[in-house]
Design an enzyme around this catalytic site. Structure first.
Site, PDB file in Angstrom:
ATOM      1  N   LYS A 145       0.828  -1.217   0.000  1.00 36.41           N
ATOM      2  CA  LYS A 145       0.000   0.000   0.000  1.00 36.41           C
ATOM      3  C   LYS A 145       0.859   1.263   0.000  1.00 36.41           C
ATOM      4  O   LYS A 145       0.383   2.373   0.148  1.00 36.41           O
ATOM      5  CB  LYS A 145      -0.906   0.002   1.243  1.00 36.41           C
ATOM      6  CG  LYS A 145      -2.015  -1.030   1.193  1.00 36.41           C
ATOM      7  CD  LYS A 145      -2.719  -1.242   2.520  1.00 36.41           C
ATOM      8  CE  LYS A 145      -3.113  -0.080   3.285  1.00 36.41           C
ATOM      9  NZ  LYS A 145      -3.861  -0.409   4.519  1.00 36.41           N
ATOM     10  N   LYS A 164       2.747   2.235   2.295  1.00 37.70           N
ATOM     11  CA  LYS A 164       2.657   2.848   3.621  1.00 37.70           C
ATOM     12  C   LYS A 164       3.678   2.182   4.531  1.00 37.70           C
ATOM     13  O   LYS A 164       3.940   1.000   4.423  1.00 37.70           O
ATOM     14  CB  LYS A 164       1.265   2.605   4.232  1.00 37.70           C
ATOM     15  CG  LYS A 164       0.182   3.565   3.789  1.00 37.70           C
ATOM     16  CD  LYS A 164      -1.061   3.381   4.693  1.00 37.70           C
ATOM     17  CE  LYS A 164      -1.994   4.549   4.580  1.00 37.70           C
ATOM     18  NZ  LYS A 164      -3.128   4.466   5.515  1.00 37.70           N
TER      19      LYS A 164
HETATM   20  N1  C2G Z   1     -10.517   7.321   8.306  1.00 38.08           N
HETATM   21  C1  C2G Z   1     -11.514   8.250   8.563  1.00 38.08           C
HETATM   22  N2  C2G Z   1     -11.191   9.520   8.838  1.00 38.08           N
HETATM   23  C2  C2G Z   1      -9.890   9.914   8.876  1.00 38.08           C
HETATM   24  C3  C2G Z   1      -8.868   8.983   8.629  1.00 38.08           C
HETATM   25  C4  C2G Z   1      -9.209   7.669   8.351  1.00 38.08           C
HETATM   26  O1  C2G Z   1     -12.723   7.906   8.533  1.00 38.08           O
HETATM   27  N3  C2G Z   1      -9.602  11.217   9.151  1.00 38.08           N
HETATM   28  C5  C2G Z   1     -10.903   5.944   7.995  1.00 38.08           C
HETATM   29  C6  C2G Z   1     -10.481   5.511   6.604  1.00 38.08           C
HETATM   30  O2  C2G Z   1     -11.413   5.970   5.625  1.00 38.08           O
HETATM   31  C7  C2G Z   1     -10.493   3.989   6.734  1.00 38.08           C
HETATM   32  C8  C2G Z   1     -10.083   3.782   8.209  1.00 38.08           C
HETATM   33  O3  C2G Z   1     -10.241   5.051   8.863  1.00 38.08           O
HETATM   34  O4  C2G Z   1     -11.813   3.489   6.529  1.00 38.08           O
HETATM   35  C9  C2G Z   1      -8.647   3.339   8.351  1.00 38.08           C
HETATM   36  O5  C2G Z   1      -7.827   4.291   7.692  1.00 38.08           O
HETATM   37  P1  C2G Z   1      -6.305   3.853   7.307  1.00 38.08           P
HETATM   38  O6  C2G Z   1      -5.681   3.229   8.487  1.00 38.08           O
HETATM   39  O7  C2G Z   1      -5.683   5.010   6.630  1.00 38.08           O
HETATM   40  O8  C2G Z   1      -6.605   2.692   6.276  1.00 38.08           O
HETATM   41  P2  C2G Z   1      -6.227   2.657   4.720  1.00 38.08           P
HETATM   42  O9  C2G Z   1      -4.784   2.860   4.537  1.00 38.08           O
HETATM   43  O10 C2G Z   1      -7.179   3.513   4.017  1.00 38.08           O
HETATM   44  O11 C2G Z   1      -6.442   1.091   4.394  1.00 38.08           O
HETATM   45  O12 C2G Z   1      -8.200  -2.687   2.195  1.00 38.08           O
HETATM   46  C10 C2G Z   1      -8.466  -1.398   2.687  1.00 38.08           C
HETATM   47  C11 C2G Z   1      -7.226  -0.749   3.215  1.00 38.08           C
HETATM   48  O13 C2G Z   1      -6.556  -1.584   4.134  1.00 38.08           O
HETATM   49  C12 C2G Z   1      -7.594   0.579   3.855  1.00 38.08           C
END
Ligand code: C2G
Length: 132
Positions: free
Chosen positions: A44, A46
């Protein structure tokens, strides 16, 4: 029992994460989190500050979270939804449309992201402080 699933990295936990987990749990009775492994995070593009084990420990301490399973690839969601008998798949709306293929197997709900906060913002804000 209505089962909900969501996925993510959940690094440097912040109110945006808590808000999505709370709202996801409010949609059902049991919330599973597919937590991105350190190896999958590389796919990803990340790099989490906390290891998978530490991010799992933190998530498991949250009242809304009932179970944490590893997310180690993009293609496991259908299997997870079927094997875990999931009723609702939830993600923040930055992912809107990306997982509509799951509608064949469960409800798919994209919830509004929490504005003004993100793990990358935390990292860059701390970088600025460090540079002072
Ligand atoms: N999120 C949110 N508001 C934020 C930051 C994050 O609602 N200010 C939500 C994201 O939309 C996601 C969840 O928190 O639904 C987790 O965010 P991340 O840890 O950044 O996950 P991500 O990298 O988007 O990975 O297969 C799907 C992926 O693993 C998602």
């Amino acid at each position: 029992m209505k089962k909900v699933i969501t996925y993510g990295t959940f690094d440097l936990l912040h109110p945006g994460h808590i808000n999505i987990l709370r709202r996801a749990k409010e949609l059902g009775d049991y919330l599973i989190v597919g937590l991105s492994t350190d190896e999958f995070n590389l796919q990803k593009h990340k790099e989490a500050y906390h290891s998978y084990e530490d991010r799992k420990l933190i998530l498991e301490a949250i009242q809304y979270v009932d179970e944490v399973i590893p997310e180690d690839n993009w293609d496991q969601k259908i299997k997870d939804v079927l094997n875990q008998e999931v009723d609702i798949f939830v993600m923040g709306d930055d992912w809107k449309g990306h997982f509509d293929f799951l509608k064949e197997f469960c409800d798919v709900i994209y919830l509004p992201r929490t504005t003004g906060i993100s793990t990358s913002k935390i990292k860059s804000d701390l970088q600025e402080v460090g540079d002072d």
